[in-house]
Design an enzyme around this catalytic site. Structure first.
Site, PDB file in Angstrom:
ATOM      1  CB  SER A   1      -1.992  -6.722   0.315  1.00 40.62           C
ATOM      2  OG  SER A   1      -1.810  -7.968  -0.223  1.00 40.62           O
TER       3      SER A   1
ATOM      4  CE1 TYR B   1       1.791  -5.139  -2.895  1.00 37.86           C
ATOM      5  CE2 TYR B   1       1.312  -7.236  -1.948  1.00 37.86           C
ATOM      6  CZ  TYR B   1       0.763  -5.947  -2.406  1.00 37.86           C
ATOM      7  OH  TYR B   1      -0.396  -5.431  -2.395  1.00 37.86           O
TER       8      TYR B   1
END
Length: 232
Positions: free
Chosen positions: A137, A150
Site C-alpha cells: 500500500s 494498517y
C-alpha cells in the site's frame, strides 16, 4: 511478453492468489488467467466459487489466521511459480481511536499470515525459482492520518519482503504499493472520512492488476523490487 518459465520448459506456470474473491483479487486472476494455471485462495464464499467457475480454476480454501489451514492448503504443492499476497484487512482509525485488538488483527492477517504462508510454500517456490509479490500500500511507504494499525502492518510487510529478497536470492520478490483504488476497503475508508464515494477519483482494480501482471512477466534476467502507483 511471455511468462517466466525458467524451470519448467513448456509447462504452464502456476500462480496462487490470496484474497482472490475481492475486487483486486479477481482482477489479478483475470490478468494472469491467459498465461498461468491459477489457484484461487481465500475463505470459502459464493464470490470465490463464482470466480472459480468463470475462470475454470480451482478454489484453494485458506484462512491466514489459522496455522492448520495454512498447513493443509500448502502440503500438496511441490512447486509454485508465483505467490501473490493480496489478502489484507484495514481498521481505519487514528492512534487514539485504535484498540490493541485491531492492531493484533491487522498484524495477524497482513503480516503474520503472509509470513506463515510464505514459509510454508518456500520449498515449492524454491523448486520453481519462483516469484513472490506482496500487494502492499501507499501506507507502507508513508503513514496517513487515520491509518495507524494498517500503516504499521504494511511497513512491516515491506520489511519482510526486503528480508525475503536478501535471504532467498533464487526467488524474485516484488512489493507493490498502490495508492487509492476502487475497492470495498476504499469505501470503508471514505465512510470513515465522512466523504462521498466516487469511484472515478481512484484507480481501477484492473489498472493495478495489469501492472502486477507486467511484473510477473518480467524476463528472467531481471526482477522488479518495488512498484509505486498513484491515481492521476
Amino acid at each position: 511478453m511471455v511468462p517466466d518459465d525458467r524451470s519448467h520448459g513448456d509447462k504452464t506456470p502456476t500462480a496462487l492468489i490470496t484474497g482472490a474473491a475481492g475486487g483486486l483479487g479477481s482482477a489479478l486472476a483475470d490478468a494472469l488467467a491467459p498465461t498461468h494455471a491459477l489457484l484461487l485462495a481465500g475463505r470459502p464464499s459464493d464470490r470465490l466459487d463464482a470466480l472459480a467457475a468463470r475462470l475454470g480454476a480451482p478454489t484453494w480454501p485458506l484462512d491466514l489466521t489459522d496455522a492448520a489451514s495454512i498447513e493443509a492448503a500448502t502440503e500438496v504443492l511441490t512447486d509454485l511459480d508465483v505467490l501473490i499476497h493480496n489478502a489484507g484487512v484495514c481498521y481505519p482509525g487514528r492512534v487514539a481511536e485504535s484498540s490493541a485488538e485491531e492492531w493484533r488483527a491487522s498484524f495477524e492477517v497482513n503480516v503474520v499470515g503472509a509470513v506463515a504462508l510464505t514459509l510454508a510454500l518456500l520449498p515449492a517456490l524454491r523448486a520453481a525459482r519462483g516469484q513472490v509479490i506482496f500487494i502492499n500500500s501507499g501506507s507502507g511507504i508513508k503513514a496517513s492520518p487515520g491509518m495507524a494499525s494498517y500503516s504499521a502492518s504494511k511497513f512491516a510487510l515491506r520489511s519482510f519482503a526486503y528480508s525475503l529478497r536478501a535471504d532467498e536470492p533464487d526467488l524474485r520478490v516484488t512489493s507493490v504499493h498502490p495508492g487509492r483504488f476502487d475497492s470495498e476497503m476504499q469505501r470503508a475508508l471514505v465512510a470513515y472520512e465522512e466523504g462521498d464515494y466516487d469511484p472515478a477519483r481512484f484507480m481501477s482494480p484492473e489498472t493495478v492488476a495489469g501492472v502486477v501482471a507486467q511484473a510477473v512477466h518480467t524476463p528472467p534476467d531481471a526482477q522488479v523490487h518495488e512498484i509505486v502507483l498513484r491515481p492521476r
